[in-house]
Design a protein around this motif. Structure first.
Motif, short mmCIF file in Angstrom:
data_model
loop_
_atom_site.label_atom_id
_atom_site.label_comp_id
_atom_site.label_asym_id
_atom_site.label_seq_id
_atom_site.Cartn_x
_atom_site.Cartn_y
_atom_site.Cartn_z
N THR A 138 17.42 32.51 27.25
CA THR A 138 17.27 31.63 26.08
C THR A 138 17.86 30.24 26.32
OG1 THR A 138 19.31 32.61 25.14
CG2 THR A 138 17.21 33.55 24.44
N VAL A 139 19.15 30.08 26.07
CA VAL A 139 19.75 28.75 26.09
C VAL A 139 20.18 28.30 27.48
CG1 VAL A 139 20.50 28.90 23.70
CG2 VAL A 139 22.05 29.65 25.52
N GLY A 140 20.21 29.22 28.45
CA GLY A 140 20.62 28.84 29.79
C GLY A 140 22.13 28.85 29.97
N GLY A 141 22.68 30.04 30.16
CA GLY A 141 24.13 30.17 30.29
C GLY A 141 24.72 29.44 31.47
N ALA A 142 23.92 29.20 32.51
CA ALA A 142 24.43 28.52 33.70
C ALA A 142 24.94 27.12 33.36
CB ALA A 142 23.33 28.43 34.75
N LYS A 143 24.21 26.41 32.54
CA LYS A 143 24.59 25.04 32.18
C LYS A 143 25.95 25.01 31.48
CE LYS A 143 22.69 20.92 29.88
NZ LYS A 143 23.82 20.60 28.97
N VAL A 144 26.14 25.94 30.55
CA VAL A 144 27.40 25.99 29.81
C VAL A 144 28.55 26.39 30.74
CG1 VAL A 144 28.64 27.08 27.90
CG2 VAL A 144 26.19 26.57 27.68
N MET A 145 28.32 27.36 31.61
CA MET A 145 29.36 27.80 32.53
C MET A 145 29.77 26.68 33.48
SD MET A 145 28.36 31.76 33.40
CE MET A 145 30.05 32.30 33.76
N ILE A 146 28.79 25.90 33.93
CA ILE A 146 29.11 24.76 34.81
C ILE A 146 29.95 23.74 34.06
CG2 ILE A 146 28.11 22.79 36.03
CD1 ILE A 146 25.73 24.66 36.72
N GLU A 147 29.57 23.47 32.81
CA GLU A 147 30.33 22.52 31.99
C GLU A 147 31.76 23.01 31.75
OE1 GLU A 147 27.87 22.25 28.57
OE2 GLU A 147 26.50 20.76 29.43
N GLU A 148 31.94 24.31 31.73
CA GLU A 148 33.27 24.88 31.51
C GLU A 148 34.06 25.05 32.81
OE1 GLU A 148 32.92 28.46 29.25
OE2 GLU A 148 32.24 27.43 27.43
N GLY A 149 33.46 24.65 33.96
CA GLY A 149 34.22 24.62 35.20
C GLY A 149 34.05 25.79 36.13
N VAL A 150 32.92 26.52 36.04
CA VAL A 150 32.74 27.70 36.89
C VAL A 150 32.66 27.34 38.37
CG1 VAL A 150 30.22 27.76 36.86
CG2 VAL A 150 31.50 29.91 37.01
N LEU A 151 32.32 26.09 38.68
CA LEU A 151 32.24 25.67 40.07
C LEU A 151 33.50 24.96 40.55
CD1 LEU A 151 28.54 24.36 40.18
CD2 LEU A 151 29.40 26.63 40.78
N LYS A 152 34.57 25.07 39.76
CA LYS A 152 35.83 24.40 40.08
C LYS A 152 36.97 25.41 40.23
CE LYS A 152 33.98 20.29 39.70
NZ LYS A 152 33.82 19.41 40.88
#
Length: 396
Positions: free
Chosen positions: A144-158
């Motif tokens: 639906t909304v694309g959880g990847a985008k939110v997780m990236i914004e929350e720092g999943v790649l940091k």
């Protein structure tokens, strides 16, 4: 012991447990942004493996396994699995079918999640051999909304910084035990739109006394396909689809409004932008020419998913060695479907690939999003080996 042989042996040992995990997930599906119990279940397994994890994006899970080898101690590779189900009534007849009416893992996300947990089990058993860190990303709301985008914004790649991301998807068109790779662009960019044609309602016996939005909308819908056939290059595939039309309540009354919804697919960001602009202009001009008005709202969805060439070469070479060249399928033909793994590919070098889940008995094979979708479960082993050995290869 040879690392490939060691991983194969571990995979065989843990497979029965991972199979149970998959079947539990399949019988307990949760829709996008509602994956609460799924999240708890994943966390419990990670805790049992002594892998630190935390809840992010409401029901998402981020976990990190730190390697103990001094080489590349700051190198971190991420592996992603999506975990949401679909609002579909299951009709597989399986003994572990969905316990929840109207909800089903019809896209294989239960397989994806079970495979990633199996990968975590395998890698935790050879932690002392790891020459880097592994970030496990269990993503909600892909459908639906694309959880990847939110997780990236929350720092999943940091913390630590992630150098690359890999992920997989089940593919019922490939035989079980095989893997498939697409060079370059793998999936299209997507954009949803709502088109509202406004006219003047009147009696159907006196159409001259109003402005017919149904006729105008019909003309717009037909004309939109000229954007694909006459305004975009034939070598640049694009799609405009109208999926719903709502207008009027009675056969002898011309309504004052028609609402159409649709979707745009393009293999490039520039292509998506161009189609949106042309769609807006063409719809407005046609509607005005027929005495109506046309408003349009766009909602950009996922960007194009682009595979990294170096990661692709690494994974295809490894797959040839592990599975055999006859089990490795390489294509340069993208899909017009979309997947929010694209958000990862936009941030760091990434690779998305398929694992075959087709049965030898073709009567058991159904497409994803089908109420009878039933992937061959032995593909779990293929997924675990591809993810685990892929990460180990990237650490070299």
């Amino acid at each position: 012991m040879n690392m490939i042989k060691q991983c194969i042996e571990i995979t065989e040992k843990i497979y029965p447990e991972v199979l149970k995990i998959r079947r539990h997930l399949h019988s307990h599906p949760e829709l996008s942004e509602q994956e609460i119990e799924t999240s708890k279940f994943i966390s419990q397994i990670l805790n049992s493996l002594s892998i630190e994890n935390e809840h992010t994006s409401n029901s998402g899970i981020t976990a990190t396994l730190y390697g103990s080898h001094p080489q590349n101690k700051n190198l971190t590779i991420a592996i992603r699995a999506d975990m949401d189900a679909l609002p579909i009534e299951e009709k597989t007849g399986l003994p572990f079918a969905s316990n929840f009416p109207g909800k089903m893992h019809a896209c294989g996300h239960d397989m994806h999640t079970a495979i990633l947990l199996g990968t975590a089990m395998l890698l935790s058993k050879i932690k002392h051999e790891l020459k880097g860190n592994i970030r496990f990303i269990f993503e909600p709301a892909e459908e639906t909304v694309g959880g990847a985008k939110v997780m990236i914004e929350e720092g999943v790649l940091k913390s630590p910084d992630v150098s690359a991301v890999i992920g997989l998807h089940v593919q019922p068109e490939l035989p079980c035990g095989s893997v498939g790779f697409v060079k370059g662009t793998m999936c299209a960019a997507s954009c949803e739109f709502t088109l509202i044609v406004k006219g003047t309602g009147c009696h159907g016996a006196h159409p001259d006394q109003g402005s017919d939005p149904i006729l105008a909308a019909a003309s717009v819908i037909c004309a939109l396909q000229s954007i694909i056939s006459r305004n975009t290059p034939p070598t640049d595939p694009s799609v405009i689809t109208i999926g719903s039309i709502q207008g009027g309540k009675k056969g002898n009354i011309i309504p004052d409004k028609v609402i159409c919804t649709g979707i745009i697919r393009s293999l490039t960001e520039d292509g998506r932008i161009f189609i949106k602009e042309r769609l807006r202009s063409l719809s407005h001009l046609i509607a005005c020419g027929m005495g109506c008005e046309c408003d349009i709202e766009f909602k950009d969805s996922y960007p194009p998913l682009i595979n990294d060439d170096v990661l692709l070469q690494t994974m295809t070479a490894l797959s040839n060695q592990v599975f055999g060249k006859d089990k490795v399928h390489i294509s340069d033909i993208p899909s017009m479907g979309a997947d929010d793994f694209a958000y990862f590919s936009r941030e760091v070098p990434s690779l998305y690939f398929d694992i075959g889940v087709a049965h030898e008995n073709t009567s058991l094979n159904f497409p994803i999003h089908s109420e009878k979708f039933n992937p061959k479960e032995e593909a779990i082993k293929t997924g675990i080996l591809a993810e685990a050995l892929g990460v180990l290869k990237m650490f070299e």
